[in-house]
Write a protein that holds these residues in place. Structure first.
Motif, PDB file in Angstrom:
ATOM      1  N   LYS A 150      23.525 -15.271   7.831  1.00  0.00           N
ATOM      2  CA  LYS A 150      22.461 -16.044   7.196  1.00  0.00           C
ATOM      3  C   LYS A 150      22.816 -16.409   5.763  1.00  0.00           C
ATOM      4  O   LYS A 150      22.397 -17.457   5.253  1.00  0.00           O
ATOM      5  CB  LYS A 150      21.157 -15.253   7.221  1.00  0.00           C
ATOM      6  CG  LYS A 150      20.497 -15.194   8.597  1.00  0.00           C
ATOM      7  CD  LYS A 150      19.244 -14.338   8.574  1.00  0.00           C
ATOM      8  CE  LYS A 150      18.596 -14.263   9.952  1.00  0.00           C
ATOM      9  NZ  LYS A 150      17.407 -13.368   9.961  1.00  0.00           N
ATOM     10  N   SER A 151      23.615 -15.551   5.114  1.00  0.00           N
ATOM     11  CA  SER A 151      24.006 -15.834   3.731  1.00  0.00           C
ATOM     12  C   SER A 151      24.888 -17.072   3.628  1.00  0.00           C
ATOM     13  O   SER A 151      25.015 -17.663   2.549  1.00  0.00           O
ATOM     14  CB  SER A 151      24.727 -14.625   3.128  1.00  0.00           C
ATOM     15  OG  SER A 151      26.037 -14.471   3.690  1.00  0.00           O
ATOM     16  N   MET A 152      25.503 -17.480   4.747  1.00  0.00           N
ATOM     17  CA  MET A 152      26.350 -18.675   4.759  1.00  0.00           C
ATOM     18  C   MET A 152      25.545 -19.937   5.071  1.00  0.00           C
ATOM     19  O   MET A 152      26.085 -21.030   5.114  1.00  0.00           O
ATOM     20  CB  MET A 152      27.482 -18.499   5.780  1.00  0.00           C
ATOM     21  CG  MET A 152      28.440 -17.378   5.438  1.00  0.00           C
ATOM     22  SD  MET A 152      29.939 -17.390   6.456  1.00  0.00           S
ATOM     23  CE  MET A 152      29.253 -17.094   8.080  1.00  0.00           C
ATOM     24  N   ARG A 153      24.240 -19.761   5.356  1.00  0.00           N
ATOM     25  CA  ARG A 153      23.301 -20.864   5.551  1.00  0.00           C
ATOM     26  C   ARG A 153      23.655 -21.815   6.691  1.00  0.00           C
ATOM     27  O   ARG A 153      23.728 -23.027   6.499  1.00  0.00           O
ATOM     28  CB  ARG A 153      23.134 -21.652   4.258  1.00  0.00           C
ATOM     29  CG  ARG A 153      22.709 -20.754   3.117  1.00  0.00           C
ATOM     30  CD  ARG A 153      22.272 -21.551   1.926  1.00  0.00           C
ATOM     31  NE  ARG A 153      21.805 -20.661   0.888  1.00  0.00           N
ATOM     32  CZ  ARG A 153      20.857 -20.977  -0.002  1.00  0.00           C
ATOM     33  NH1 ARG A 153      20.286 -22.141   0.038  1.00  0.00           N
ATOM     34  NH2 ARG A 153      20.492 -20.106  -0.921  1.00  0.00           N
ATOM     35  N   PRO A 154      23.849 -21.290   7.884  1.00  0.00           N
ATOM     36  CA  PRO A 154      24.037 -22.179   9.022  1.00  0.00           C
ATOM     37  C   PRO A 154      22.677 -22.677   9.529  1.00  0.00           C
ATOM     38  O   PRO A 154      21.621 -22.197   9.085  1.00  0.00           O
ATOM     39  CB  PRO A 154      24.677 -21.258  10.066  1.00  0.00           C
ATOM     40  CG  PRO A 154      24.068 -19.923   9.768  1.00  0.00           C
ATOM     41  CD  PRO A 154      23.906 -19.869   8.270  1.00  0.00           C
TER      42      PRO A 154
END
Length: 378
Positions: A107-111
């Motif tokens: 989630k931290s990579m914002r997919p």
């Protein structure tokens, strides 16, 4: 997992009870992986490569994690990132503490998250520039490397990365993974000539970076006992001779063995006779006939004539020899060579090596071969 109603699986993996043989291959794979060596796994399509990978996963030591992704459908590095991320998310349930940790990282990579309409499993997709895509893949690998568990990532149809529009992806990926010790990789592929070039040529970035394991056909006696056992467990009667005939008809090619046995089992007959299995084989070919007619219409006449010749022979070692060409009236050696290259490129024929090192050619699809060989030469 609930037991399958039909013991002859044609997709997926259930458990060792429904998996035939491959003891030596499984032992070798386990030894390589546990001793820190990545593996290149090659075979022609539908010989059982994916099943072997899933069987390996089942037999991994306690605490090991496994991720499987088939990248054949990917078209670029971003597609690879999407497939890799999705496979990792689905490998560990989100409810587990490890799963929560992985989800938080992803989630931290914002997919963009979505759910597959058929399986209802989560999917992750990214819209990134190439540099950002490479950075995300590197970040995922670094995250996995830092975990306190061992992980095996199997990338099926690995040769697909050579078709990506981005340049030198194989060299870049090699640089990302070459120092990883906590993560083991299995690079599997069915286009053997491309896989061999990637891992066997000194000019390739993956040259001698892995152990290489080729997957052949299952021993006929092992397969016969496996088939007979399942029919017997379900109260069906089938002779060894009939099982041999089914194995020979399917050329001991794992997928096609499973298909014909699945169909014969599904027919529900208590006694499997010669007419029972041949009727199911006939139905299989008739079901595929429109597809086969379409293949024929797409080919030039020389290509079709060569296809028929190879089907009648089964295996051809010298397609440009005078004897072979004259027997089937195929024209000149140059015409045969052009047709051969085209049929291989379109994956209707494949080339492989015998145990003695002799190259040979055969038809990929056994059902197509059986249908084509039934057509007489005029």
């Amino acid at each position: 997992m609930r037991k399958p109603e039909n013991p002859f699986l044609i997709s997926g993996y259930h458990s060792p009870d429904y998996f035939c043989d491959r003891k030596n291959e499984t032992t070798q794979l386990l030894s390589n992986i546990q001793n820190g060596q990545n593996v290149t796994l090659t075979s022609v399509r539908r010989i059982g490569k994916t099943g072997l990978i899933k069987h390996l996963f089942y037999n991994l030591p306690t605490g090991w994690k496994s991720v499987y992704l088939d990248i054949l459908a990917t078209e670029n590095l971003q597609g690879f990132l999407n497939m890799l991320t999705t496979a990792i998310l689905n490998a560990v349930p989100e409810k587990e503490s490890l799963g929560k940790k992985i989800w938080t990282f992803v989630k931290s990579m914002r997919p963009v998250f979505s759910f597959d309409p058929l399986t209802n499993l989560p999917q992750a997709t990214f819209e990134l520039r190439q540099a950002d895509t490479e950075m995300h893949i590197s970040s995922i690998m670094q995250f996995l490397e830092k975990q306190d568990f061992n992980i095996v990532i199997a990338i099926d149809e690995f040769q697909q990365i050579t078709r990506y529009p981005e340049k030198n992806i194989d060299a870049w990926l090699r640089s990302v993974i070459q120092h990883m010790t906590n993560v083991r990789f299995i690079f599997a592929g069915s286009q053997q000539h491309i896989i061999n070039e990637m891992f066997s040529l000194p000019s390739g970035p993956f040259y001698r970076s892995t152990a290489v394991l080729g997957i052949g056909k299952i021993d006929m006696r092992e397969y016969r006992d496996f088939i007979a056992g399942w029919f017997r467990i379900h109260g069906r009667s089938v002779s060894g001779e009939i099982i041999n005939d089914m194995l020979l008809w399917s050329c001991l090619h794992t997928y096609y063995v499973q298909v014909i046995c699945n169909r014969v089992f599904a027919a529900g007959q208590k006694k499997i006779t010669d007419s029972v299995w041949k009727e199911e084989a006939y139905k299989l070919l008739k079901e595929q006939e429109n597809i086969f007619f379409n293949y024929r219409s797409m080919l030039t006449n020389p290509q079709w004539q060569l296809m028929k010749a190879v089907a009648h022979e089964g295996v051809v070692s010298a397609p440009t020899s005078k004897d072979f060409i004259s027997r089937y009236k195929l024209g000149s050696p140059s015409t045969v060579l052009r047709s051969l290259k085209s049929l291989i490129k379109n994956e209707l024929l494949y080339s492989a090596f015998t145990t003695e090192g002799t190259v040979y050619y055969s038809i990929y699809d056994i059902l197509l071969r059986r249908w084509t060989e039934s057509i007489p030469f005029s």
